[in-house]
Design a protein around this motif. Structure first.
Motif, mmCIF file in Angstrom:
data_model
loop_
_atom_site.group_PDB
_atom_site.id
_atom_site.type_symbol
_atom_site.label_atom_id
_atom_site.label_comp_id
_atom_site.label_asym_id
_atom_site.label_seq_id
_atom_site.Cartn_x
_atom_site.Cartn_y
_atom_site.Cartn_z
ATOM 1 N N TYR B 55 4.598 -8.867 0.071
ATOM 2 C CA TYR B 55 4.035 -7.530 -0.175
ATOM 3 C C TYR B 55 2.701 -7.406 0.555
ATOM 4 O O TYR B 55 2.033 -8.398 0.824
ATOM 5 C CB TYR B 55 3.786 -7.302 -1.665
ATOM 6 C CG TYR B 55 5.013 -7.178 -2.526
ATOM 7 C CD1 TYR B 55 6.247 -6.795 -2.006
ATOM 8 C CD2 TYR B 55 4.940 -7.441 -3.890
ATOM 9 C CE1 TYR B 55 7.364 -6.678 -2.809
ATOM 10 C CE2 TYR B 55 6.064 -7.332 -4.715
ATOM 11 C CZ TYR B 55 7.268 -6.955 -4.168
ATOM 12 O OH TYR B 55 8.369 -6.856 -4.970
ATOM 13 N N LYS B 56 2.327 -6.147 0.797
ATOM 14 C CA LYS B 56 1.000 -5.886 1.368
ATOM 15 C C LYS B 56 0.119 -5.313 0.268
ATOM 16 O O LYS B 56 0.595 -4.482 -0.515
ATOM 17 C CB LYS B 56 1.100 -4.858 2.495
ATOM 18 C CG LYS B 56 1.749 -5.375 3.754
ATOM 19 C CD LYS B 56 1.865 -4.255 4.759
ATOM 20 C CE LYS B 56 2.555 -4.728 6.021
ATOM 21 N NZ LYS B 56 2.936 -3.628 6.895
ATOM 22 N N PRO B 57 -1.158 -5.698 0.217
ATOM 23 C CA PRO B 57 -2.018 -5.128 -0.827
ATOM 24 C C PRO B 57 -2.199 -3.617 -0.634
ATOM 25 O O PRO B 57 -2.243 -3.142 0.499
ATOM 26 C CB PRO B 57 -3.364 -5.840 -0.609
ATOM 27 C CG PRO B 57 -3.070 -7.018 0.247
ATOM 28 C CD PRO B 57 -1.867 -6.667 1.061
ATOM 29 N N SER B 58 -2.279 -2.881 -1.749
ATOM 30 C CA SER B 58 -2.620 -1.453 -1.661
ATOM 31 C C SER B 58 -4.133 -1.295 -1.576
ATOM 32 O O SER B 58 -4.639 -0.308 -1.058
ATOM 33 C CB SER B 58 -2.116 -0.704 -2.894
ATOM 34 O OG SER B 58 -0.774 -0.999 -3.140
ATOM 35 N N GLY B 59 -4.850 -2.276 -2.117
ATOM 36 C CA GLY B 59 -6.308 -2.268 -2.051
ATOM 37 C C GLY B 59 -6.824 -3.692 -2.125
ATOM 38 O O GLY B 59 -6.127 -4.576 -2.620
ATOM 39 N N GLY B 60 -8.037 -3.928 -1.618
ATOM 40 C CA GLY B 60 -8.587 -5.284 -1.618
ATOM 41 C C GLY B 60 -7.853 -6.177 -0.628
ATOM 42 O O GLY B 60 -7.099 -5.694 0.223
#
Lengths: 258, 314
Positions: B55-60
């Motif tokens: 997964y890719k982070p949505s934030g941070g």
């Protein structure tokens, strides 16, 4: 940045998995071979005496390059079915977690489809030689290039189609639609003149189909027709191939990583 | 000072409108076995899959030995190996083929791959199952195949998502030893679990995650000490309902948790309070079925911090 050698090695290792899996579906494989041979024998023998000989002098020789084309199309296209199942079962999570680049992963999957195509087509090439005679060396190179371009196109398109949506039913429906469009709307079973008359405005679909382009080159290479527009047919296959590769890369990666 | 293997900085992951992980910040040190404890749906797997670049982070962002999962995902994947919660294989796959191919992908040559795969399969008791198809394997054996991938890879960071779920008790103990050995050989282990016994037995530090947020972090003794009162009194009673007055009276002794016909009271010096508590139940006419005073477990810590039970709550 990953070097070319590493990229090629990674792609090759990925493709080995897909090639091995191809032979694990042994019953499917047997059924498929039987179907392709049945196409050749049934269509060939029955239509040989029925079809207008002015239009098609020898239906067996007409359809043999078509079956050759179908063999590589069908086998390369199988990769999409597995990609779709993997997506549904989240096996793709495993694949994208591996220490390989995303590019090598896509290239490996496409190469897997291509290798399936070549392995499967091999037997039908022997059959074609037995029926049509031995092509010259330059024609062999043409056959090889055509098979490579068609297998890459079909492998890429099937991966693209299987990653368009996560809805398995929709995915299966789109895959079947694309498959049957390529299968029937082409000059494999019917000559272009008949297609132009019968399909009317839909005739360009068959004309610009990569399957038709490949069949034209195979028919030329095996001596069924004496000339072919190589620029249109081979160039067209190159365009299809590039289009398929770009689409597969974009969609496969987009759908695997959320 | 120990160096950081994984740095999670303000990590948020959203799926559409649902926030699976909310602003998580956490450091995992090189060479430790770090436990991520939480019930199903708490955000453990989402965090682990993001560390593994699935997964890719949505934030941070998340850094593995200084490499960002968003910008240097390939570098991260070269350092991380993961054993998934749900084994990832097609039904027709055979363990031997899966693992040999995995060995080739992680860099072994043909002969080396054969050797290391056999070693690991024998270690985990998988050799006899090597030629079965995946659908013929038990749940526990499938989990072992997942773990085998990590053992073959020997990554610098091993992510194990509930590695012993569905595994029988005897094998569990053996797998815990294998995990500790992996750590002893230099691998940092991140272990997600909702089994508090496993966490106590294997992990050195633990992060408690609940509803996508980090609720507590520390060693097991630090977490147990975080319950201010020190002891836990558990009472099972025989009654269809409990008088509200009794609950209020019990709250004088400490924090009270009431669930079906069981009451948990977090108290100081439990042995001294237990007599008074029994008297209170008698006074209100509620018959006690069972009462015990115990030291807090990680399950109690979790309940105290989140107000929920570790198992069974989504």
């Amino acid at each position: 940045m990953v070097g070319l050698r590493e990229f090629v090695l990674q792609s090759f290792i990925v493709s080995q998995r897909d090639l091995k899996r191809f032979f694990m579906n042994i019953y499917w494989l047997a059924g498929q071979v039987a179907m392709n041979i049945a196409d050749l024998v049934i269509f060939g023998l029955i239509f040989r005496g029925i079809v207008n000989p002015v239009l098609i002098p020898d239906y067996i020789k007409f359809i043999t390059p078509g079956i050759l084309c179908l063999s590589i199309f069908i086998s390369s296209f199988t990769i999409g079915r597995e990609v779709g199942v993997e997506l549904r079962r989240e096996v793709t999570h495993y694949l994208v977690s591996l220490p390989i680049t995303r590019g090598a992963l896509v290239a490996g999957r496409i190469l897997g489809g291509v290798l399936r195509g070549f392995v499967y087509q091999f037997g039908f090439i022997i059959l074609a030689v037995l029926i049509m005679g031995l092509p010259t060396l330059d024609k062999w190179l043409l056959i090889l290039a055509t098979s490579l371009l068609l297998a890459t196109t079909m492998s890429s398109i099937s991966i693209t189609v299987s990653t368009l949506t996560r809805d398995f039913n929709l995915q299966a429906a789109i895959r079947s639609l694309v498959y049957f469009l390529f299968f029937f709307v082409s000059n494999v079973f019917y000559p272009e003149k008949a297609i132009a008359v019968r399909l009317g405005p839909a005739a360009p679909l068959a004309y610009y189909s990569p399957v038709s382009m490949a069949v034209n080159i195979y028919r030329y290479s095996f001596g069924y027709i004496q000339q072919v527009d190589l620029l249109f047919n081979l160039g067209g296959l190159v365009v299809w191939c590039i289009f398929g590769l770009l689409l597969a890369y974009k969609l496969y990666i987009r759908n695997l990583t959320r | 000072m120990r160096s950081k293997a994984v740095e999670i900085k303000n990590f948020t992951k959203k799926f559409g409108g649902f926030t699976a992980v909310d602003n998580l910040t956490l450091d995992i040190y090189e060479g430790e076995i770090f436990g991520l404890l939480g019930p199903n749906g708490s955000g453990k797997t989402t965090t682990l899959l993001t560390i593994a670049t699935v997964y890719k982070p949505s934030g941070g962002d998340i850094y593995v030995f200084g490499h960002s999962v968003t910008r240097e995902d390939y570098e991260v994947r070269k350092l991380v190996g993961i054993a998934f919660q749900d084994p990832k294989a097609m039904w027709i796959d055979k363990p031997i083929d899966l693992l040999k191919w995995h060995a080739r992908v992680v860099g072994y040559s043909g002969e080396e791959a054969k050797r290391v795969v056999r070693e690991v399969m024998e270690l985990l008791g998988l050799w006899e199952h090597r030629n079965k198809q995946f659908y013929q394997l038990s749940g526990g054996t499938r989990k072992k195949v997942e773990l085998a991938k990590v053992l073959i890879q020997k990554p610098r960071v091993a992510i194990l998502d509930e590695p012993t779920a569905q595994v029988d008790v005897l094998s569990k103990h053996a797998l815990w030893d294998v995990i500790k050995k992996l750590r002893d050989e230099g691998t940092t282990v991140i272990l997600a679990t909702n089994d508090m016994f496993e966490a106590e037995r294997v992990c050195e530090r633990i992060g408690i995650i609940y509803k996508g947020r980090l609720r507590a972090l520390g060693t097991i003794s630090e977490l147990k000490d975080s319950i201010p009162s020190g002891d836990v009194i558990e009472v099972q009673y025989e009654a269809s309902s409990l008088p509200g007055e009794l609950l209020r009276e019990l709250e004088v002794y400490g924090k009270v948790k009431h669930e079906s016909n069981r009451i948990t009271i977090y108290v100081e010096k439990g042995e001294e309070k237990v007599v008074d508590i029994v008297d209170l139940f008698k006074k209100r006419g509620v018959r006690i079925k069972k009462i015990m005073v115990k030291e807090p477990t990680l399950d109690d810590v979790f309940t105290y911090i989140t107000g929920a039970k570790l198992r069974g709550e989504e």
